[in-house]
Design a protein around this motif. Structure first.
Motif, PDB file in Angstrom:
ATOM      1  N   ASN A 109       0.816  -1.211   0.000  1.00 48.26           N
ATOM      2  CA  ASN A 109       0.000   0.000   0.000  1.00 48.26           C
ATOM      3  C   ASN A 109       0.852   1.264   0.000  1.00 48.26           C
ATOM      4  O   ASN A 109       1.869   1.333   0.695  1.00 48.26           O
ATOM      5  CB  ASN A 109      -0.910   0.022   1.232  1.00 48.26           C
ATOM      6  CG  ASN A 109      -1.909  -1.116   1.222  1.00 48.26           C
ATOM      7  OD1 ASN A 109      -2.665  -1.279   0.273  1.00 48.26           O
ATOM      8  ND2 ASN A 109      -1.904  -1.926   2.275  1.00 48.26           N
ATOM      9  N   ASN A 150      -3.540   0.682  -1.670  1.00 43.95           N
ATOM     10  CA  ASN A 150      -4.465   1.671  -1.129  1.00 43.95           C
ATOM     11  C   ASN A 150      -3.789   3.016  -0.887  1.00 43.95           C
ATOM     12  O   ASN A 150      -2.681   3.087  -0.357  1.00 43.95           O
ATOM     13  CB  ASN A 150      -5.059   1.176   0.193  1.00 43.95           C
ATOM     14  CG  ASN A 150      -6.027   0.026  -0.010  1.00 43.95           C
ATOM     15  OD1 ASN A 150      -6.707  -0.049  -1.024  1.00 43.95           O
ATOM     16  ND2 ASN A 150      -6.084  -0.880   0.957  1.00 43.95           N
ATOM     17  N   VAL A 194      -2.342   3.800   3.904  1.00 47.14           N
ATOM     18  CA  VAL A 194      -3.743   3.575   4.274  1.00 47.14           C
ATOM     19  C   VAL A 194      -4.329   4.753   5.042  1.00 47.14           C
ATOM     20  O   VAL A 194      -5.466   4.696   5.502  1.00 47.14           O
ATOM     21  CB  VAL A 194      -3.883   2.285   5.110  1.00 47.14           C
ATOM     22  CG1 VAL A 194      -3.464   1.072   4.297  1.00 47.14           C
ATOM     23  CG2 VAL A 194      -3.074   2.380   6.409  1.00 47.14           C
ATOM     24  N   ARG A 242      -6.090   1.546  -5.323  1.00 47.16           N
ATOM     25  CA  ARG A 242      -7.431   1.902  -4.839  1.00 47.16           C
ATOM     26  C   ARG A 242      -7.313   3.229  -4.101  1.00 47.16           C
ATOM     27  O   ARG A 242      -6.652   3.318  -3.082  1.00 47.16           O
ATOM     28  CB  ARG A 242      -7.973   0.827  -3.893  1.00 47.16           C
ATOM     29  CG  ARG A 242      -8.356  -0.467  -4.568  1.00 47.16           C
ATOM     30  CD  ARG A 242      -8.433  -1.639  -3.588  1.00 47.16           C
ATOM     31  NE  ARG A 242      -8.909  -1.274  -2.272  1.00 47.16           N
ATOM     32  CZ  ARG A 242     -10.150  -1.510  -1.813  1.00 47.16           C
ATOM     33  NH1 ARG A 242     -11.033  -2.104  -2.598  1.00 47.16           N
ATOM     34  NH2 ARG A 242     -10.490  -1.174  -0.594  1.00 47.16           N
TER      35      ARG A 242
END
Length: 259
Positions: free
Chosen positions: A58, A108, A61, A130
């Motif tokens: 990621n 993320n 986050v 994302r």
């Protein structure tokens, strides 16, 4: 070990988030280190482009919510203020910086992590990226410049939808709606990002920085002010060595060398 590391690679300053076990979550230590990185690279004239990337699955986050658990509301509010007291000056420093910024976003990018991702003048994403706001779901409003950059990139109406409905934007859709610049495969993210940063580091830094400033301020300026500011900035550029080199290189049909 700091959650944010800084490395100088020629004319490129590299910022790396190094807490993949926590999803490169943002806490007070992260905010302090990120501000220090902004100040260090902003003050280094040898650095002409900045690359922001992260280790692990990621990009970030967002806030490390584990640090919020069990806090009374007054202490939670104080912690939020403590974090923004250093994170927001870092965001402001990067947004106003003349040097181009490239962000490499995998996995993320949520909450304040999304805000950091959107600092990129060039933002590269992967098919697995994302992007999500994630604030209303935990009873919070945006920070880290999300409410500033998001409507500028995708428009007010789309920004309202993304925030209020907490939409998750995949990598391909992020490029399609203007949230990101380019979609690349995950295994090529670092190499392509470094290639772009290295190329930008050879460009006329001050001209790029003034262009960046003009674009961002245009959303709040009327046409007369924008034209006046364009005239002021191009006049300043014209009096600097980069313009002299650029014009002469064009006339002489050679590649310009902006040093």
């Amino acid at each position: 070990m700091s959650a944010v590391s800084v490395e100088i690679d020629g004319a490129v300053g590299k910022i790396l988030f190094t807490s993949p076990e926590d999803g490169n979550g943002i806490d007070t230590a992260f905010c302090d280190s990120f501000l220090a990185a902004a100040e260090q690279l902003g003050a280094d004239d040898a650095v002409r482009a900045i690359l922001i990337a992260s280790d692990g699955r990621n990009f970030s986050v967002g806030a490390n919510v584990k640090t919020f658990l069990g806090l009374p509301s007054t202490e939670f509010a104080q912690l939020a203020l403590r974090m923004t007291d250093t994170l927001h000056p870092a965001v402001e420093r990067f947004v106003s910086m003349e040097k181009p910024i490239i962000t490499l976003v995998q996995g993320n990018a949520a909450g304040a992590g999304l805000g950091v991702a959107l600092l990129g003048d060039i933002c590269l994403v992967t098919p697995e990226t994302r992007m999500l706001v994630a604030y209303p779901g935990i009873g919070l409003s945006p920070d880290a410049g999300v409410s500033y950059m998001l409507p500028r990139l995708v428009g007010l109406r789309r920004a309202q939808e993304i925030i209020m409905l907490e939409q998750i934007i995949g990598g391909a859709d992020a490029v399609r709606i203007g949230l990101a610049t380019r979609l690349v495969e995950a295994d090529a993210l670092r190499s392509e990002g470094l290639a772009i940063a290295s190329a930008l580091a050879q460009r006329p830094t001050k001209a790029l920085g003034r262009s960046k400033k003009l674009l961002l301020q245009s959303f709040g300026a009327d046409i007369k002010k924008q034209l006046d500011d364009e005239a002021e900035q191009i006049t300043i550029c014209a009096g600097e060595p980069h313009a002299f080199e650029g014009v002469n290189a064009f006339i002489e049909r050679r590649k310009a060398h902006f040093v």
